[in-house]
Scaffold this motif. Structure first.
Motif, PDB file in Angstrom:
ATOM      1  N   UNK A   1       0.830  -1.208   0.000  1.00  0.00           N
ATOM      2  CA  UNK A   1       0.000   0.000   0.000  1.00  0.00           C
ATOM      3  C   UNK A   1       0.868   1.263   0.000  1.00  0.00           C
ATOM      4  N   UNK A   2       1.861   1.334   0.896  1.00  0.00           N
ATOM      5  CA  UNK A   2       2.711   2.519   0.983  1.00  0.00           C
ATOM      6  C   UNK A   2       3.527   2.703  -0.295  1.00  0.00           C
ATOM      7  N   UNK A   3       4.004   1.595  -0.858  1.00  0.00           N
ATOM      8  CA  UNK A   3       4.777   1.686  -2.099  1.00  0.00           C
ATOM      9  C   UNK A   3       3.909   2.198  -3.245  1.00  0.00           C
TER      10      UNK A   3
ATOM     11  N   UNK B   1     -18.313   6.290   1.587  1.00  0.00           N
ATOM     12  CA  UNK B   1     -18.274   4.943   2.154  1.00  0.00           C
ATOM     13  C   UNK B   1     -16.958   4.247   1.862  1.00  0.00           C
ATOM     14  N   UNK B   2     -16.479   4.404   0.625  1.00  0.00           N
ATOM     15  CA  UNK B   2     -15.210   3.783   0.255  1.00  0.00           C
ATOM     16  C   UNK B   2     -14.056   4.399   1.018  1.00  0.00           C
TER      17      UNK B   2
ATOM     18  N   UNK C   1      -7.221  -6.518   2.545  1.00  0.00           N
ATOM     19  CA  UNK C   1      -7.144  -5.600   1.419  1.00  0.00           C
ATOM     20  C   UNK C   1      -7.380  -4.173   1.910  1.00  0.00           C
ATOM     21  N   UNK C   2      -7.246  -3.209   1.004  1.00  0.00           N
ATOM     22  CA  UNK C   2      -7.365  -1.812   1.401  1.00  0.00           C
ATOM     23  C   UNK C   2      -8.796  -1.462   1.800  1.00  0.00           C
TER      24      UNK C   2
ATOM     25  N   UNK D   1     -10.423   2.631   7.435  1.00  0.00           N
ATOM     26  CA  UNK D   1     -10.471   1.442   8.284  1.00  0.00           C
ATOM     27  C   UNK D   1      -9.365   0.462   7.957  1.00  0.00           C
ATOM     28  N   UNK D   2      -9.105   0.290   6.647  1.00  0.00           N
ATOM     29  CA  UNK D   2      -8.010  -0.589   6.235  1.00  0.00           C
ATOM     30  C   UNK D   2      -6.669  -0.097   6.735  1.00  0.00           C
TER      31      UNK D   2
END
Length: 275
Positions: A64-66, A109-110, A145-146, A116-117
């Motif tokens: 995610x960070x990458x 919502x997303x 997952x994200x 939350x992820x």
């Protein structure tokens, strides 16, 4: 019929060549920045990934960070590229901001699931492979997952739980401590020998190789109800052996009490979920 003056064509060609000559340094430098920047971004992204892997960061967090860094650098490079071409960037940035606000409002919502992820990845209330209970589901986490967490139930059903709801609700992690205690209750008749029943129940626990010796299993009188004497039977087990210990304790205790002629009342219950 269109009359073309050769001198006008020559004049236009000269002007075009002059503009091209004047603009070519900007054009060349802009594309040079673009190609060097793309190569540098790939190199930086590769180095950052390796550093995060060396520091044993969570794989989901690493990816995610990458990815965030990759797109941030690409956007920065694109703005630099068009700026070098002489295009005004202030209006372009304003348009991007307006688009970002519109997308953000339409995807509230997303975005909640995204946040939350991030919280789950950073604070790690559970990890891949843990068995958890959340949002009315008991299952083993197979992927974080994200936007959603993917889980697999004991009967092989795949469940996707939104990370927003997951991070804001109660989570019971059955795997985090490595060991679990089964809280069982056996009820016997008042006519039965309490000490004998207690010794039999404890012996059943001690004879089971999957019941841990430390912490030691316990058997004690829990309650004197209107029609029975209730024993608390509490064996400890490793997470991977918990379901087997739970079911074998019920089965073997019932057999042992029957063989000793001790009447088991019909209110024997198991207080733990066998997950």
């Amino acid at each position: 019929m269109l009359n073309i003056n050769p001198s006008q064509l020559t004049n236009y060609a000269d002007k075009f060549i002059n503009v091209l000559i004047d603009y070519s340094p900007k054009l060349i430098s802009a594309f040079l920045i673009l190609f060097v920047g793309l190569y540098a971004i790939r190199l930086i992204n590769r180095i950052i990934r390796k550093l995060m892997i060396k520091r044993n960061l969570d794989p989901t967090l690493t990816k995610f960070l990458a990815d965030i860094l990759l797109w941030a650098l690409r956007i920065l490079l694109f703005v630099t590229f068009i700026s070098k071409l002489g295009i005004e960037t202030s209006s372009f940035v304003a348009i991007l901001g307006a688009m970002g606000l519109a997308v953000g409002l339409s995807l509230q919502g997303s975005l909640s699931n995204f946040a939350g992820g991030m919280l789950i990845i950073l604070f790690k209330p559970f990890k891949v492979g843990d068995t958890i209970e959340a949002q009315g589901v008991i299952a083993t986490v197979s992927e974080i997952q994200i936007f959603v967490t993917k889980m697999l139930t004991a009967n092989n059903q795949t469940v996707f739980v939104p990370n927003g709801a997951l991070s804001n609700g109660n989570i019971i992690n059955y795997s985090m401590q490595g060991e679990r205690r089964a809280d069982l209750t056996f009820s016997i008749s008042y006519d039965s020998d309490i000490k004998k029943a207690k010794d039999i129940l404890l012996e059943v626990l001690l004879q089971n190789p999957k019941v841990l010796k430390v912490p030691a299993p316990e058997v004690f009188v829990k309650n004197l109800s209107a029609s029975s004497v209730d024993f608390a039977v509490r064996p400890w087990a490793k997470n991977e052996n918990f379901a087997a210990v739970f079911s074998l304790t019920l089965e073997n205790c019932k057999k042992a009490l029957d063989e000793a002629g001790i009447e088991v009342q019909p209110f024997t219950v198991g207080m733990n979920k066998t997950v």
